[in-house]
Scaffold this active site. Structure first.
Site, PDB file in Angstrom:
ATOM      1  N   THR A   1      30.994  14.243  -8.778  1.00 25.81           N
ATOM      2  CA  THR A   1      30.781  15.198  -7.678  1.00 25.81           C
ATOM      3  C   THR A   1      29.557  14.811  -6.843  1.00 25.81           C
ATOM      4  OG1 THR A   1      31.679  16.903  -9.110  1.00 25.81           O
ATOM      5  CG2 THR A   1      30.489  17.660  -7.167  1.00 25.81           C
TER       6      THR A   1
ATOM      7  N   LYS B   1      18.509  16.426 -14.050  1.00 25.87           N
ATOM      8  CA  LYS B   1      17.359  17.189 -14.579  1.00 25.87           C
ATOM      9  C   LYS B   1      17.161  16.993 -16.074  1.00 25.87           C
ATOM     10  CE  LYS B   1      21.125  19.603 -14.067  1.00 25.87           C
ATOM     11  NZ  LYS B   1      22.042  20.185 -13.133  1.00 25.87           N
TER      12      LYS B   1
ATOM     13  N   GLU C   1      14.030  14.833  -6.339  1.00 26.07           N
ATOM     14  CA  GLU C   1      14.109  16.079  -5.566  1.00 26.07           C
ATOM     15  C   GLU C   1      15.340  16.910  -5.938  1.00 26.07           C
ATOM     16  OE1 GLU C   1      11.920  17.443  -2.871  1.00 26.07           O
ATOM     17  OE2 GLU C   1      13.172  18.987  -3.757  1.00 26.07           O
TER      18      GLU C   1
ATOM     19  N   GLY D   1      18.985  22.062  -6.411  1.00 26.97           N
ATOM     20  CA  GLY D   1      20.043  21.433  -5.605  1.00 26.97           C
ATOM     21  C   GLY D   1      19.502  20.937  -4.275  1.00 26.97           C
TER      22      GLY D   1
ATOM     23  N   ILE E   1      17.601  22.463  -2.142  1.00 29.46           N
ATOM     24  CA  ILE E   1      16.349  23.085  -1.668  1.00 29.46           C
ATOM     25  C   ILE E   1      15.184  22.110  -1.804  1.00 29.46           C
ATOM     26  CG2 ILE E   1      14.743  25.016  -1.983  1.00 29.46           C
ATOM     27  CD1 ILE E   1      16.914  26.489  -3.484  1.00 29.46           C
TER      28      ILE E   1
ATOM     29  N   GLY F   1      32.630  23.296  -8.557  1.00 32.41           N
ATOM     30  CA  GLY F   1      31.786  22.129  -8.854  1.00 32.41           C
ATOM     31  C   GLY F   1      30.329  22.464  -9.095  1.00 32.41           C
TER      32      GLY F   1
ATOM     33  N   ASP G   1      19.706  24.801 -18.683  1.00 39.70           N
ATOM     34  CA  ASP G   1      19.525  24.114 -17.403  1.00 39.70           C
ATOM     35  C   ASP G   1      18.301  24.684 -16.662  1.00 39.70           C
ATOM     36  OD1 ASP G   1      20.824  22.343 -15.217  1.00 39.70           O
ATOM     37  OD2 ASP G   1      20.580  24.272 -14.202  1.00 39.70           O
TER      38      ASP G   1
ATOM     39  N   LYS H   1      14.615  22.878 -15.658  1.00 42.08           N
ATOM     40  CA  LYS H   1      14.088  22.910 -14.285  1.00 42.08           C
ATOM     41  C   LYS H   1      12.689  23.538 -14.225  1.00 42.08           C
ATOM     42  CE  LYS H   1      18.683  22.848 -12.208  1.00 42.08           C
ATOM     43  NZ  LYS H   1      19.836  23.685 -11.845  1.00 42.08           N
TER      44      LYS H   1
ATOM     45  N   GLY I   1      26.130  22.171  -6.116  1.00 36.87           N
ATOM     46  CA  GLY I   1      27.239  21.788  -5.241  1.00 36.87           C
ATOM     47  C   GLY I   1      27.045  20.390  -4.694  1.00 36.87           C
TER      48      GLY I   1
HETATM   49  N1  HSE Z   1      24.846  23.507 -13.080  1.00 37.97           N
HETATM   50  C1  HSE Z   1      23.735  23.483 -12.198  1.00 37.97           C
HETATM   51  C2  HSE Z   1      23.633  24.830 -11.522  1.00 37.97           C
HETATM   52  C3  HSE Z   1      23.907  22.399 -11.197  1.00 37.97           C
HETATM   53  O1  HSE Z   1      24.601  25.600 -11.598  1.00 37.97           O
HETATM   54  O2  HSE Z   1      22.606  25.145 -10.937  1.00 37.97           O
HETATM   55  C4  HSE Z   1      22.724  22.153 -10.321  1.00 37.97           C
HETATM   56  O3  HSE Z   1      21.614  21.730 -11.059  1.00 37.97           O
END
Ligand code: HSE
Length: 411
Positions: free
Chosen positions: A11, A100, A124, A129, A131, A182, A196, A200, A297
């Site tokens: 993706t 990440k 970045e 994403g 931003i 996605g 996740d 981050k 995305g």
């Molecule tokens: N799975 C992550 C999210 C993708 O939904 O934010 C982007 O890091």
């Protein structure tokens, strides 16, 4: 002309190719020269596609081609991504990644190799994403002492929570939709269990403290225990529930955590819905700043990678001093942190009013029609005090601790 290789044509990788193609002239102007994708590394062949003739299956083709100066890593996962990135940096190639997990687990080592080899390891796209957040931290806010970062950092869970909040949709249906769009990780457990977000906030904390953060030390709670009933109470209280990652730097200590947070309409993150992410950064001079946009995305994330390619192209012969050292940061326990708390208790409020007030004093209470339970929102208190008060409530409730149905931190 600068030759680029993309490792991983899923993706995000295919999105990077699309951004480089669609914005070819804009990017060439920004980079000072044209950018051309020479290779795409993937296990698949993509016959009949635009990139068919660029596909290679052997990483060494990229590694040994001196013409390739910038390598994009959009494979995801730790291996072989980490070994490939390390080899590229050691060979004097710049690397831009959206991964990440890789940055959180191996960022320290990869940044150090990049420094030594005078190339750049850029990430970045690994947080928020599309931003811009990593670059603002190392460029625009460089003169600030950062006191707090709190953000909605996962698009999938924000999408799910928004659907549950606004449409009463089920958790499962919302997750399936996020996957189809996605947004979700290959294994969505990483999204819904908060891992996740944890990686981050670990990256952001390392960026602002300049020290290595072990993400495993960050207390992390996901959204799987949040129910439609919680949202009904949230609605009655004029609030919403978001999954946030937060880091507060106070008195030389850093507290970091990931958990659902109940926030009111006046909170800047309240309006951050769907796949959007919002990140608050509080500096000692600038006050609160906020960064908002698509947190996941294909094209938004790819756009951030493309910006890193330009950043590398503009610093071909030098290392931009970003990131953190190998000095380790200890995450302090959150006992002193002051929050409010949302608590749901079974039974009738009038029968339990004295018990609640004995433990927490006067609280804001909500009751929903047809349910044999109630909820209350405490005033602000230290986490340690809240735990003590919960013990008092437990005793008052005749030790039937299961009568406490839900606890959510609030602000
Ligand atoms: N799975 C992550 C999210 C993708 O939904 O934010 C982007 O890091």
């Amino acid at each position: 002309m600068i030759k680029v290789a993309i490792m991983g044509y899923g993706t995000i990788g295919s999105g990077v190719y699309e951004v480089l193609d669609t914005n070819r002239e804009i990017l060439a102007k920004a980079a000072g020269q044209e950018l051309e994708v020479k290779y795409i590394l993937d296990l698949r062949d993509f016959p009949g596609s635009l990139v068919e003739h660029k596909v290679v299956h052997d990483f060494n083709v990229i590694l040994q081609d001196e013409e390739v100066k910038i390598v994009v890593e959009t494979m995801g996962g730790l291996e072989p991504a980490c070994s490939f990135v390390k080899s590229c940096l050691e060979a004097g190639k710049h690397v831009a990644t959206s991964n990440k997990a890789l940055v959180a687990a191996h960022g320290t080592e990869l940044l150090s190799i990049a420094r030594e080899k005078q190339v750049n390891f850029l990430f970045e796209a690994s947080v928020g994403g599309g931003i811009p957040i990593i670059r603002p931290l190392y460029r625009c806010l460089t003169g600030e002492k950062i006191e707090e970062i709190t953000g909605i950092l996962n698009g999938t869970t924000n999408f799910i929570l928004t659907k549950m909040d606004k449409e009463g949709a089920s958790f499962e249906r919302s997750l399936r939709e996020a996957q189809a769009l996605g947004y979700a990780e290959r294994n969505p457990e990483a999204d819904v269990e908060g891992h996740d977000t944890c990686r981050k906030i670990a990256i952001l904390t390392a960026m602002v403290t300049g020290r290595e953060v072990n993400y495993e030390e960050i207390p992390t709670e996901g959204i799987t225990k949040i129910t439609d009933t919680d949202f009904k109470y949230a609605d009655a209280l004029g609030t919403s529930i978001k999954l946030v990652g937060s880091s507060r730097m106070e008195g030389g200590r850093v507290h970091a955590w990931v958990a659902p947070l109940m926030i009111g309409k006046d909170h800047p993150l309240y309006a951050v819905s769907d796949v959007y992410n919002g990140i608050l950064v509080k500096g000692n001079m600038v006050g609160t700043t906020m960064y908002y946009g698509s947190g996941a995305g294909k094209l938004p994330t790819a756009s951030a990678v493309a910006a890193d390619i330009v950043e590398a192209a503009k610093h071909m012969n030098s290392n931009i001093p970003i990131g953190w050292s190998c000095e380790k940061l200890a995450i302090a326990p959150g006992d002193d942190m002051v929050y409010r708390y949302f608590v749901r208790v079974s039974g009738n409020f009038e029968d339990r009013r004295d018990m609640v007030e004995a433990a927490f004093g006067k609280c804001r209470v909500a009751e929903l029609e047809g349910l044999d339970e109630f909820a209350f929102l405490t005033g602000g208190m230290k986490q340690s005090r809240f735990m003590e008060n919960m013990e008092i409530l437990k005793v008052e409730l005749n030790a039937e601790y299961q009568k406490v149905l839900q606890v959510i931190r609030a602000e």
